[in-house]
Scaffold this motif. Structure first.
Motif, PDB file in Angstrom:
ATOM      1  N   UNK A  20      -8.697  10.269  -0.405  1.00  0.00           N
ATOM      2  CA  UNK A  20      -8.718   8.839  -0.646  1.00  0.00           C
ATOM      3  C   UNK A  20      -7.465   8.091  -0.241  1.00  0.00           C
ATOM      4  N   UNK A  21      -6.500   8.771   0.388  1.00  0.00           N
ATOM      5  CA  UNK A  21      -5.259   8.110   0.800  1.00  0.00           C
ATOM      6  C   UNK A  21      -5.085   8.270   2.305  1.00  0.00           C
ATOM      7  N   UNK A  22      -5.054   7.129   2.993  1.00  0.00           N
ATOM      8  CA  UNK A  22      -4.847   7.121   4.432  1.00  0.00           C
ATOM      9  C   UNK A  22      -3.513   6.463   4.754  1.00  0.00           C
ATOM     10  N   UNK A  23      -2.935   6.912   5.849  1.00  0.00           N
ATOM     11  CA  UNK A  23      -1.720   6.308   6.350  1.00  0.00           C
ATOM     12  C   UNK A  23      -1.867   6.047   7.834  1.00  0.00           C
ATOM     13  N   UNK A  79       1.542   7.132  -6.080  1.00  0.00           N
ATOM     14  CA  UNK A  79       1.061   6.033  -5.247  1.00  0.00           C
ATOM     15  C   UNK A  79      -0.410   5.744  -5.510  1.00  0.00           C
ATOM     16  N   UNK A  80      -1.185   6.800  -5.812  1.00  0.00           N
ATOM     17  CA  UNK A  80      -2.616   6.644  -6.052  1.00  0.00           C
ATOM     18  C   UNK A  80      -2.912   5.982  -7.395  1.00  0.00           C
ATOM     19  N   UNK A  89      -6.743   1.362  -7.679  1.00  0.00           N
ATOM     20  CA  UNK A  89      -6.070   2.481  -7.038  1.00  0.00           C
ATOM     21  C   UNK A  89      -6.276   2.403  -5.535  1.00  0.00           C
ATOM     22  N   UNK A  90      -5.485   3.133  -4.802  1.00  0.00           N
ATOM     23  CA  UNK A  90      -5.634   3.180  -3.348  1.00  0.00           C
ATOM     24  C   UNK A  90      -7.013   3.729  -2.997  1.00  0.00           C
ATOM     25  N   UNK A  91      -7.504   4.680  -3.788  1.00  0.00           N
ATOM     26  CA  UNK A  91      -8.845   5.231  -3.558  1.00  0.00           C
ATOM     27  C   UNK A  91      -9.911   4.162  -3.676  1.00  0.00           C
TER      28      UNK A  91
END
Length: 103
Positions: A20-23, A79-80, A89-91
């Motif tokens: 669920x976390x992209x950069x 971070x999430x 959340x980032x997700x």
């Protein structure tokens, strides 16, 4: 930090660094130790370093060039977590972005 290239754009590649976390690894950061460009293609995994994290903007900047000092898993998990100002959340943001919902 280990990451898998998801999509490639003209300016760089979007990389999944945790569920669920992209950069984004910009082309200028996709260089090997000799300064040569690293070919980024979907499905291929590389080592990255997190060079920028903005929870408010929901952005993570990645670098292959600076991968010597990697961010800890704890930093990504932090971070999430929900941002105090947004409560999401980032997700959730990634899910929202993929589904195109405005909620």
């Amino acid at each position: 930090m280990h990451g898998k290239v998801l999509r490639v754009a003209t300016f760089g590649a979007f990389v999944e660094i945790a569920e669920g976390v992209e950069g984004l690894c910009h082309n200028s950061e996709a260089l090997d130790a000799n300064g040569q460009p690293v070919h980024l293609e979907p499905g291929v995994q590389h080592e990255f370093k997190i060079i920028k994290m903005s929870q408010e903007e929901k952005k993570v900047g990645l670098s292959i060039r600076a991968a010597g000092d990697e961010a800890s898993r704890k930093e990504v998990e932090t971070y999430k977590q929900p941002a105090s100002s947004t409560g999401s959340t980032i997700g959730e943001f990634v899910t929202w972005k993929r589904t195109g919902e405005n909620g």
